[in-house]
Design an enzyme around this catalytic site. Structure first.
Site, PDB file in Angstrom:
ATOM      1  N   GLU A  46      30.962 -35.345 -62.172  1.00 19.25           N
ATOM      2  CA  GLU A  46      32.300 -34.757 -62.126  1.00 19.25           C
ATOM      3  C   GLU A  46      32.935 -34.748 -63.515  1.00 19.25           C
ATOM      4  OE1 GLU A  46      32.989 -33.247 -59.497  1.00 19.25           O
ATOM      5  OE2 GLU A  46      35.138 -32.856 -59.578  1.00 19.25           O
TER       6      GLU A  46
ATOM      7  N   HIS B   1      34.283 -24.886 -63.458  1.00 25.17           N
ATOM      8  CA  HIS B   1      33.965 -26.217 -62.935  1.00 25.17           C
ATOM      9  C   HIS B   1      32.487 -26.306 -62.516  1.00 25.17           C
ATOM     10  CE1 HIS B   1      35.036 -29.976 -60.638  1.00 25.17           C
ATOM     11  NE2 HIS B   1      33.961 -29.615 -59.962  1.00 25.17           N
ATOM     12  N   GLU B   2      32.078 -25.362 -61.686  1.00 27.92           N
ATOM     13  CA  GLU B   2      30.694 -25.399 -61.196  1.00 27.92           C
ATOM     14  C   GLU B   2      29.706 -25.154 -62.339  1.00 27.92           C
ATOM     15  OE1 GLU B   2      30.340 -26.699 -58.378  1.00 27.92           O
ATOM     16  OE2 GLU B   2      32.378 -26.433 -57.632  1.00 27.92           O
TER      17      GLU B   2
ATOM     18  N   HIS C  28      28.977 -28.411 -63.890  1.00 27.16           N
ATOM     19  CA  HIS C  28      27.953 -29.178 -63.159  1.00 27.16           C
ATOM     20  C   HIS C  28      26.556 -28.635 -63.496  1.00 27.16           C
ATOM     21  CE1 HIS C  28      30.305 -31.796 -60.598  1.00 27.16           C
ATOM     22  NE2 HIS C  28      31.008 -30.812 -60.071  1.00 27.16           N
TER      23      HIS C  28
HETATM   24 ZN    ZN Z   1      32.761 -31.027 -58.903  1.00 20.82          ZN
END
Ligand code: ZN
Length: 498
Positions: A293, A263-264, A267
């Protein structure tokens, strides 16, 4: 002064701002990862001082005038015009707030954050309630310093997701309520997926090795980024070539760190792939919350929860955890990574039930601002909605209304972007599939092709466009949440043999 000369002055000022930004971001990162606890007060006071200096530079009337004059020039390039447009728009959110109100509000939220933590630990909503009510009052009050056509909650929705309004969010969340609530009921009634193996003992130092294998597979550039450790994972992009992600290792869970690292990294990849031309401008990191997101969820849910992502990685993970995983097939692992179950804590929620947690928060926030909700009854309203949508009722405030930090900081309008991001991601993946065989890329160890598609269609633009424009650029269509609903319905119907 010619436009070029004026632009040069503007860039000098932006350089100064970026230097302060770098200083603050580095200190924040340091404070959240490795800095000793007892140095906190000393650090915080200095950081507050630097933040004040930065505020003064950004709101300096001369600098505002310079930007406004530049923006009126008709010989700017398209990119220059866009950059100024967003910078001036963001300035609107605070430039008319009187300094004393601004200071009062900052002090209130700082105090509220401390009290929120205490109240959460004590499981006592009543402790936090007066602060929350005051924050709500001030947020309503501060709307009068916001010029423009938007009113009420729309103002805050648009701060986090420019272009989004209650009307548009209602259409999105109506669909979620109508389609996902029945689907979740069916999943809850179906036979459970066995996930017990994922909650054995997984030593942190071995997990750490696995995370670097995942980053390597994703071609995460460790010369332009790093991975640290924190209580709550986050990403901090200090510049195009300095993207810092963090994770948290739970030794009784295999899945938690894996998916938060992916997830990170999603980003971080967004900022890393902004074009060189834009990397030192305002739009390097002004993307909307929903857009940002969408890129983290895309990697986490649409790619890493797809079995093909693991064709190369799963055998390596079995080698690292021979005891724990020797009898667990890749398919069993993937099924466990996708298992859905109604739960109370948003951040632990699975891909399917997650948007319901957001729906609940959205309905409450909307009701707070249109006056349809009695703010003196928020805890009860929260609990009732969990019962209505997820069939479970929080027994403790820490698992209910006190679980999230957002409201203590006055962040109303932020939550909805979490669900919206997943919605955008479904549409991006749908478009990507027209150009790429995603499963084949992942199986063939060519994750880079996926990243290149994202760069070409989304990342290189940074925050140059409105989210709705960016979606049209990448997919050729307006945002359509049906892609998201169809994706979830198909996936979970298959997974649970519904
Ligand atoms: Zn996030």
């Amino acid at each position: 002064m010619t436009t070029q000369e004026l632009w040069k002055k503007y860039e000098e000022q932006r350089f100064k701002i970026s230097a302060y930004d770098l200083l603050l971001s580095t200190t924040y990162y340091d404070a959240d990862t490795i800095a000793p606890v007892k140095g906190r007060d000393y650090r915080n006071e200095r950081m507050a001082y630097i933040s004040g200096e930065l505020f003064d530079i950004e709101t300096d009337p001369e600098f505002i005038k310079l930007r406004e004059e530049l923006y009126r020039r008709d010989d700017l390039t398209f990119t220059q015009k866009q950059i100024l447009k967003w910078e001036l728009k963001d300035l609107e959110s605070f430039r008319y707030i009187p300094k004393d109100v601004f200071v009062e509000y900052s002090e209130l939220t700082m105090k509220a954050n401390v009290v929120w933590k205490q109240a959460k630990n004590a499981d006592d909503y009543k402790m936090f309630e007066p602060y929350l009510l005051k924050i709500i009052d001030m947020n309503k009050e501060m709307l009068k310093y916001r010029p423009g056509e938007l009113k009420g909650y729309d103002v805050y929705l648009s701060d986090y997701e420019p272009g989004m309004t209650i009307e548009k969010y209602d259409r999105f969340f109506d669909l979620i309520r109508e389609k996902l609530v029945p689907l979740i009921k069916k999943v809850s009634a179906a036979s459970k997926i066995d996930t017990a193996f994922a909650y054995q003992f997984y030593p942190a130092d071995v997990q750490r090795k696995m995370m670097y294998k995942i980053l390597d597979y994703m071609k995460f550039d460790l010369e332009s980024g790093l991975m640290g450790e924190t209580e709550h994972p986050f990403t901090n992009s200090l510049s195009k070539h300095d993207n810092r992600i963090t994770t948290h290792y739970y030794e009784n869970s295999l899945l938690s760190s894996i998916f938060s690292v992916v997830h990170e990294a999603g980003h971080a990849t967004y900022n890393y792939q902004v074009s060189d031309e834009l990397a030192e401008t305002y739009v390097f990191d002004n993307m909307s919350s929903g857009m940002h997101e969408s890129q983290s969820r895309l990697m986490e849910n649409y790619l890493a929860r797809n079995s093909a992502f693991w064709d190369n990685l799963y055998p390596q993970m079995q080698e690292l955890f021979p005891e724990q995983l020797k009898d667990i097939s890749q398919q069993q692992f993937i099924n466990a990574a996708n298992a859905a179950e109604c739960s109370l804590i948003r951040t632990d929620a699975d891909e399917l039930t997650y948007p319901l947690h957001i729906l609940i928060r959205y309905e409450i926030e909307k009701g707070i601002f249109d006056g349809s909700i009695d703010v003196n009854d928020l805890e009860n309203i929260w609990n009732n909605k969990y019962e209505e949508y997820l069939g479970i009722r929080p027994q403790k405030a820490s698992e209910g209304i006190l679980q999230d930090v957002h409201w203590s900081g006055g962040s109303f309008g932020y939550f909805p972007t979490y669900a919206l991001g997943s919605g955008y991601a479904a549409q991006f993946v749908h478009a990507m599939r027209k150009d790429l065989d995603i499963e084949k890329c992942m199986h063939d160890n060519e994750f880079i092709k996926i990243k290149e598609w994202l760069k070409e269609h989304i990342h290189k633009y940074g925050g140059l466009y409105l989210p709705e424009e960016q979606i049209r650029i990448a997919t050729g269509e307006d945002f359509d949440p049906n892609y998201y609903i169809e994706y979830l319905t198909e996936k979970y119907t298959k997974l649970y043999n519904l």
